[in-house]
Design an enzyme around this catalytic site. Structure first.
Site, PDB file in Angstrom:
ATOM      1  N   HIS B 116      24.376 -25.665  15.812  1.00 38.27           N
ATOM      2  CA  HIS B 116      25.700 -25.545  16.438  1.00 38.27           C
ATOM      3  C   HIS B 116      26.712 -26.444  15.714  1.00 38.27           C
ATOM      4  O   HIS B 116      27.803 -25.991  15.335  1.00 38.27           O
ATOM      5  CB  HIS B 116      25.603 -25.935  17.917  1.00 38.27           C
ATOM      6  N   GLU B 117      26.334 -27.711  15.525  1.00 39.33           N
ATOM      7  CA  GLU B 117      27.275 -28.650  14.890  1.00 39.33           C
ATOM      8  C   GLU B 117      27.618 -28.206  13.466  1.00 39.33           C
ATOM      9  O   GLU B 117      28.775 -28.317  13.038  1.00 39.33           O
ATOM     10  CB  GLU B 117      26.683 -30.064  14.876  1.00 39.33           C
ATOM     11  N   HIS B 120      30.448 -25.938  13.255  1.00 37.54           N
ATOM     12  CA  HIS B 120      31.760 -26.610  13.178  1.00 37.54           C
ATOM     13  C   HIS B 120      32.022 -27.103  11.749  1.00 37.54           C
ATOM     14  O   HIS B 120      33.130 -26.968  11.232  1.00 37.54           O
ATOM     15  CB  HIS B 120      31.805 -27.818  14.118  1.00 37.54           C
ATOM     16  N   HIS B 126      34.548 -23.353  19.096  1.00 34.75           N
ATOM     17  CA  HIS B 126      33.694 -22.889  20.183  1.00 34.75           C
ATOM     18  C   HIS B 126      34.001 -21.450  20.550  1.00 34.75           C
ATOM     19  O   HIS B 126      35.163 -21.036  20.578  1.00 34.75           O
ATOM     20  CB  HIS B 126      33.875 -23.791  21.416  1.00 34.75           C
TER      21      HIS B 126
END
Lengths: 86, 384
Positions: B116-117, B120, B126
């Site tokens: 997930h990170e 980014h 998101h």
């Protein structure tokens, strides 16, 4: 201990941290919200983003989602903040 | 999905674990984080190489509390990690107060949070799709983790699709000598390069519809083996479609006359057709074109000299200030045939045998050499 206990001020901090509150709606000296309707709007925006019923009320379901472990990056960007890397 | 607005200009990225978690074996962490990067490299041409020292693109640190970036961690639970978008350097920080675990229901799964990170770090914000990896909430260990279609679309909007398919491990077999070329020129289409609609499927493929037929586009033109019948690929869908788009929920919507159809992949998604006035209140019948703009996730509909902006999350979904004149999109003509936001992030408008590339930042048609409008046949359909 849960990180989120569901108080109004904690919800405000949460909405602020994750980008749902514009600096315009916070009192520059106290940091408190100065317009309840805008707070409700922020709650509704969070609910919409999280796939909850968009009531604008800080209900149990909303508090439950706010208490979930999550990523620290803002959901909403565009209030003029641009974090420097370091 | 949502794009933050920045991305890496190169595809071969390096990373370094500058500070390891205090309670996990370093070799295990190396492996989990490499796996987390491969979630994204499986679907793009991005590569990620771990370095032990020196300058890297993405620096990874496990820290507690205040750790120098003004965004302190809060101990177990709450915030698990954060990462910086490419424009801010791409670094990823994890709260070392969490119980990071590997292949376990206990604690917080390192692989999932890292994947997930790194989303980014690559430019994804998101997502409001619950099942997406880029949704902000941690929903527990998922032993059968798979990237959601929403995430695939997001990363491919930034970096394009993988040119060599090796999803699932192993590389694609070499084509047999008599395998048809991936692209072919279609003489009939080249002779009349006007089409009804163009859209991206949920898997990122781009399709054009014309009459009863459709073609899949490649980087070089139309794929060989086309045209094919629309009615065979999307059972129940008629020909001569006015407009189409795939929304961020992965569903494709088709419009014709006063009706619309919704498909999940190539299967009708319920009881269709329905009236446009029922599902898309405020949008007129007999549309010219439609597209989803990834910048704000809103749907734009075009008809004649006007356009409408549709936001499914709002009531009413079309503001009273619409329709607005297409001339607001500087350089775009009225009565367009089709429109698309392509996987490279640009928005394209098609009319007759010509197309225009719209620059979202300048909010006008791009000035380039050769100038727009350009030939759709040459640049999109691979016609010589």
């Amino acid at each position: 201990a849960p990180a989120f206990e569901g108080g109004l001020s904690q919800a405000t901090m949460y909405l602020d941290k994750f980008g749902y509150l514009s600096p315009k709606i916070r009192n520059p000296t106290s940091g408190h919200i100065i317009d309840e309707s805008l707070f409700r709007k922020a709650v509704a925006e969070f609910q919409s983003f999280a796939g909850l019923n968009t009531t604008g009320e800080l209900d149990e379901e909303t508090k439950k989602v706010m208490a979930m472990p999550r990523c620290g990056v803002r959901d909403k960007v565009g209030f003029g903040e641009s974090r420097a890397k370091r | 999905y949502a794009l933050q607005g920045s991305r890496w200009r190169i595809k071969n990225l390096t990373y370094r674990i500058a500070k390891y978690p205090s309670r996990l074996n370093h070799a295990d962490v190396d492996l989990e984080l490499a796996k987390a990067f491969s979630v994204w490299s499986d679907y793009t041409d991005l590569t990620f190489t771990q370095k032990r020292s020196g300058q890297v693109h993405i620096e990874i640190r496990f820290e507690t509390g205040e750790h120098g970036d003004g965004d302190p961690f809060d101990g177990p639970g709450g915030t698990l990690a954060h990462a910086y978008f490419p424009v801010y350097g791409g670094d990823a920080h994890f709260d070392d107060a969490e119980t990071w675990t590997i292949n376990s229901k206990r604690g917080t799964n390192l692989f999932q949070v890292a994947a997930h990170e790194f989303g980014h770090s690559l430019g994804l914000s998101h997502s409001d799709v619950r099942s997406a990896l880029m949704a902000p909430f941690y929903r527990g260990y998922d032993p059968a983790f798979q990237l959601d279609q929403d995430d695939v679309q997001g990363i491919q909007a930034l970096y394009g699709r993988k040119t060599q398919t090796d999803i699932g491990g192993g590389s694609a077999p070499a084509p047999a000598p008599n395998t048809p070329r991936p692209s072919a020129e279609d003489p009939a289409l080249c002779a009349d390069p006007k089409f009804d609609t163009i859209f991206n499927g949920a898997d990122g493929s781009t399709f054009i519809f014309k009459g009863e037929n459709y073609w899949r586009l490649t980087e070089d033109g139309v794929a060989s083996g086309y045209p094919r019948l629309i009615s065979r690929a999307w059972p129940g869908l008629p020909g001569n479609i006015d407009a189409a788009f795939t929304y961020k929920n992965g569903k494709t919507y088709f419009f014709k006359g006063s009706k619309y159809w919704r498909y999940n992949g190539q299967k009708m998604d319920g009881d269709y057709p329905k009236d446009i006035s029922e599902g898309f209140s405020g949008i007129p019948d007999n549309l010219d074109a439609a597209l989803v703009w990834s910048g704000n996730g809103k749907i734009y509909f075009y008809k004649g000299s006007k356009f409408w902006r549709f936001d499914p999350t709002k009531r009413p979904p079309v503001k009273a200030t619409y329709p607005k004149p297409i001339s607001n999109w500087e350089g775009i003509p009225d009565n367009i045939d089709a429109a698309l936001q392509y996987t490279n992030g640009y928005t394209y408008f098609f009319k007759g045998g010509s197309y225009w590339r719209f620059n979202d930042r300048a909010f006008s048609v791009d000035t380039d050499n050769p100038a727009f409008p350009r030939s759709t046949a040459f640049w999109w359909l691979g016609c010589s």
